[in-house]
Structures are given as structure tokens and as C-alpha cells.
Design a protein around this motif. Structure first.
Motif, PDB file in Angstrom:
ATOM      1  N   UNK A  28      36.622  36.127  33.559  1.00 44.41           N
ATOM      2  CA  UNK A  28      37.658  35.571  32.691  1.00 44.41           C
ATOM      3  C   UNK A  28      38.898  36.435  32.822  1.00 44.41           C
ATOM      4  N   UNK A  29      40.060  35.781  32.938  1.00 43.83           N
ATOM      5  CA  UNK A  29      41.342  36.477  33.081  1.00 43.83           C
ATOM      6  C   UNK A  29      42.244  36.010  31.944  1.00 43.83           C
ATOM      7  N   UNK A  30      42.740  36.972  31.138  1.00 44.56           N
ATOM      8  CA  UNK A  30      43.540  36.620  29.970  1.00 44.56           C
ATOM      9  C   UNK A  30      44.681  37.609  29.785  1.00 44.56           C
ATOM     10  N   UNK A  31      45.916  37.171  29.735  1.00 45.96           N
ATOM     11  CA  UNK A  31      46.358  35.791  29.910  1.00 45.96           C
ATOM     12  C   UNK A  31      46.354  35.408  31.387  1.00 45.96           C
ATOM     13  N   UNK A  32      46.483  34.125  31.665  1.00 46.95           N
ATOM     14  CA  UNK A  32      46.501  33.687  33.061  1.00 46.95           C
ATOM     15  C   UNK A  32      47.917  33.670  33.641  1.00 46.95           C
ATOM     16  N   UNK A  33      48.922  33.984  32.805  1.00 47.22           N
ATOM     17  CA  UNK A  33      50.313  34.099  33.250  1.00 47.22           C
ATOM     18  C   UNK A  33      50.948  35.294  32.543  1.00 47.22           C
ATOM     19  N   UNK A  34      51.641  36.148  33.317  1.00 50.93           N
ATOM     20  CA  UNK A  34      52.382  37.269  32.723  1.00 50.93           C
ATOM     21  C   UNK A  34      53.807  37.251  33.232  1.00 50.93           C
ATOM     22  N   UNK A  35      54.722  37.695  32.369  1.00 54.71           N
ATOM     23  CA  UNK A  35      56.132  37.791  32.725  1.00 54.71           C
ATOM     24  C   UNK A  35      56.493  39.274  32.779  1.00 54.71           C
ATOM     25  N   UNK A  36      56.816  39.758  33.974  1.00 53.47           N
ATOM     26  CA  UNK A  36      57.168  41.171  34.145  1.00 53.47           C
ATOM     27  C   UNK A  36      58.644  41.320  34.523  1.00 53.47           C
ATOM     28  N   UNK A  37      59.455  40.385  34.077  1.00 51.19           N
ATOM     29  CA  UNK A  37      60.892  40.442  34.358  1.00 51.19           C
ATOM     30  C   UNK A  37      61.533  41.657  33.699  1.00 51.19           C
ATOM     31  N   UNK A  38      61.148  41.949  32.442  1.00 54.42           N
ATOM     32  CA  UNK A  38      61.782  43.040  31.698  1.00 54.42           C
ATOM     33  C   UNK A  38      60.920  44.284  31.552  1.00 54.42           C
ATOM     34  N   UNK A  39      59.611  44.129  31.682  1.00 52.31           N
ATOM     35  CA  UNK A  39      58.696  45.259  31.511  1.00 52.31           C
ATOM     36  C   UNK A  39      57.352  44.921  32.161  1.00 52.31           C
ATOM     37  N   UNK A  40      56.511  45.912  32.331  1.00 52.13           N
ATOM     38  CA  UNK A  40      55.177  45.648  32.882  1.00 52.13           C
ATOM     39  C   UNK A  40      54.335  44.889  31.850  1.00 52.13           C
ATOM     40  N   UNK A  41      53.210  44.359  32.313  1.00 47.50           N
ATOM     41  CA  UNK A  41      52.319  43.597  31.430  1.00 47.50           C
ATOM     42  C   UNK A  41      50.873  43.915  31.762  1.00 47.50           C
ATOM     43  N   UNK A  42      50.016  43.726  30.786  1.00 48.80           N
ATOM     44  CA  UNK A  42      48.583  43.982  30.966  1.00 48.80           C
ATOM     45  C   UNK A  42      47.818  42.661  30.959  1.00 48.80           C
ATOM     46  N   UNK A  43      46.836  42.582  31.857  1.00 48.85           N
ATOM     47  CA  UNK A  43      45.934  41.446  31.917  1.00 48.85           C
ATOM     48  C   UNK A  43      44.529  41.975  31.638  1.00 48.85           C
ATOM     49  N   UNK A  44      43.810  41.302  30.770  1.00 48.05           N
ATOM     50  CA  UNK A  44      42.432  41.665  30.472  1.00 48.05           C
ATOM     51  C   UNK A  44      41.515  40.818  31.341  1.00 48.05           C
ATOM     52  N   UNK A  45      40.669  41.491  32.104  1.00 44.61           N
ATOM     53  CA  UNK A  45      39.737  40.791  32.982  1.00 44.61           C
ATOM     54  C   UNK A  45      38.322  41.162  32.560  1.00 44.61           C
ATOM     55  N   UNK A  46      37.508  40.133  32.332  1.00 48.32           N
ATOM     56  CA  UNK A  46      36.114  40.333  31.945  1.00 48.32           C
ATOM     57  C   UNK A  46      35.207  39.864  33.075  1.00 48.32           C
ATOM     58  N   UNK A  47      34.222  40.685  33.397  1.00 44.29           N
ATOM     59  CA  UNK A  47      33.227  40.374  34.424  1.00 44.29           C
ATOM     60  C   UNK A  47      31.849  40.411  33.777  1.00 44.29           C
ATOM     61  N   UNK A  48      31.042  39.427  34.079  1.00 48.50           N
ATOM     62  CA  UNK A  48      29.649  39.428  33.650  1.00 48.50           C
ATOM     63  C   UNK A  48      28.763  39.563  34.873  1.00 48.50           C
ATOM     64  N   UNK A  49      27.675  40.301  34.744  1.00 44.17           N
ATOM     65  CA  UNK A  49      26.745  40.480  35.864  1.00 44.17           C
ATOM     66  C   UNK A  49      25.346  40.743  35.332  1.00 44.17           C
ATOM     67  N   UNK A  50      24.362  40.429  36.173  1.00 45.69           N
ATOM     68  CA  UNK A  50      22.963  40.703  35.853  1.00 45.69           C
ATOM     69  C   UNK A  50      22.303  41.364  37.054  1.00 45.69           C
ATOM     70  N   UNK A  51      21.240  42.097  36.788  1.00 50.00           N
ATOM     71  CA  UNK A  51      20.420  42.665  37.855  1.00 50.00           C
ATOM     72  C   UNK A  51      18.970  42.576  37.410  1.00 50.00           C
ATOM     73  N   UNK A  52      18.088  42.281  38.341  1.00 48.54           N
ATOM     74  CA  UNK A  52      16.699  42.007  37.986  1.00 48.54           C
ATOM     75  C   UNK A  52      15.885  43.239  37.612  1.00 48.54           C
ATOM     76  N   UNK A  53      16.293  44.437  38.067  1.00 46.97           N
ATOM     77  CA  UNK A  53      15.439  45.591  37.778  1.00 46.97           C
ATOM     78  C   UNK A  53      16.202  46.846  37.383  1.00 46.97           C
ATOM     79  N   UNK A  54      16.876  47.468  38.326  1.00 50.10           N
ATOM     80  CA  UNK A  54      17.454  48.795  38.072  1.00 50.10           C
ATOM     81  C   UNK A  54      18.696  48.754  37.193  1.00 50.10           C
ATOM     82  N   UNK A  55      19.351  47.617  37.119  1.00 54.60           N
ATOM     83  CA  UNK A  55      20.567  47.486  36.315  1.00 54.60           C
ATOM     84  C   UNK A  55      21.810  47.543  37.184  1.00 54.60           C
TER      85      UNK A  55
END
Length: 166
Positions: free
Chosen positions: A39-66
Motif C-alpha cells: 500500500x502506498x499513501x498518498x499515491x500523489x505528492x507535490x514537491x514543488x515547494x518542499x519535500x514530501x513523505x510517502x508511507x509504504x506498507x508491505x505485508x509478507x509471510x514465511x512458512x518457518x523461520x520468519x
């Protein structure tokens, strides 16, 4: 739950006379972690006047060791700019982890896309995503940057070597 099932299998195998070494081989972790969510939030950023932060969430699974970690690269439309983001899972068997991607003022404008992705579990089983793998992912893989972009590399205008003889 998966870990308990494997332990039960080993105990069951040993109780029926299977050698301990053979039973332990039954729990060998040879499977790479699997991506379950982006998931990427927000999906649009405006960096015309200053930098911006995007929050990215990743989900993952593993069967044994993690899951140990995933790392992703997002590339600008021309491919000349890129941003890397790291997701540390700390051995969790199933989790969603969030990281922040900072987009600098004057970054290249347009659609930035996930261009490289790989993940490792705790025993170094790995999953590398090639371009076909990335194309087949049904998760959000891009964000849009609005910018007064600076795509010109710096130019060297002067150099002086002193002394000119050694």
C-alpha cells in the motif's frame, strides 16, 4: 500455527521410530518469504515547494523461520532517479511493516514505479522479483510526483591543481 504443526510432525515421526536426524530434515526451511500486501499513501505528492513523505506498507509471510526483510526500489519516469525503501520484519512469520519514503523537492515529475524488489527470510531463502514478476503483482506499485523538476546533472566549471608538478 505452522511452526507448531511442524514440531508435531517431528514428534510424531520420532515416536514411530524415525531417526531424529531424519525427522529434523522434515522441518528444513527451503521456502522464500511471500509478499502479501503493498500500500502506498498518498499515491500523489507535490514537491514543488518542499519535500514530501510517502508511507509504504508491505505485508509478507514465511512458512518457518520468519521474514527477515524486503527491499524495494522505485524509479522515476526516465529511470534517472531512484529511491530505495527497506522493510525490516525481524523474524515475524506474518506481518505488515510500514516505512517512509522521502521525495525531495525538485525530484523528477511523473509516475514513479516499483522497479526492483527482493526479500529474505531468517535463513536467507530469497525471492527476487524480475520485471515480469513485478508486472504480475496485483498490488499498488506506483505513485505520482508533481514537481518543478531538476533533471540536470551538476556541471564541473573549474578545477585547479596546485602544485602542477611534484
Amino acid at each position: 500455527m505452522l511452526r507448531c504443526g511442524k514440531i508435531f510432525t517431528i514428534l510424531f515421526a520420532i515416536s514411530f521410530g524415525l531417526a531424529q536426524e531424519d525427522a529434523l530434515m522434515m522441518i528444513e526451511d527451503t521456502t522464500a518469504p511471500q509478499l502479501t500486501y503493498i500500500d502506498i499513501d498518498p499515491d500523489t505528492v507535490n514537491v514543488t515547494d518542499t519535500s514530501a513523505a510517502i508511507t509504504i506498507s508491505f505485508g509478507a509471510i514465511d512458512d518457518m523461520s520468519g521474514v527477515s526483510y524486503y527491499q524495494a526500489r522505485f524509479s522515476s519516469p526516465s529511470g534517472s532517479q531512484e529511491k530505495w525503501v527497506y522493510f525490516g520484519f525481524n523474524g515475524s512469520v506474518a506481518d505488515t511493516v510500514t516505512s517512509t519514503l522521502n521525495i525531495s523537492q525538485y525530484s523528477e515529475a511523473g509516475l514513479w514505479e516499483l522497479s526492483y524488489l527482493y526479500g529474505y527470510d531468517q535463513v536467507n531463502n530469497q525471492k527476487w522479483f524480475n520485471s515480469d514478476d513485478l508486472d504480475s503483482l496485483e498490488y499498488q506499485k506506483q505513485f505520482y510526483v508533481i514537481s518543478d523538476q531538476d533533471t540536470t546533472a551538476p556541471q564541473l566549471t573549474y578545477i585547479d591543481i596546485d602544485p602542477d608538478t611534484v
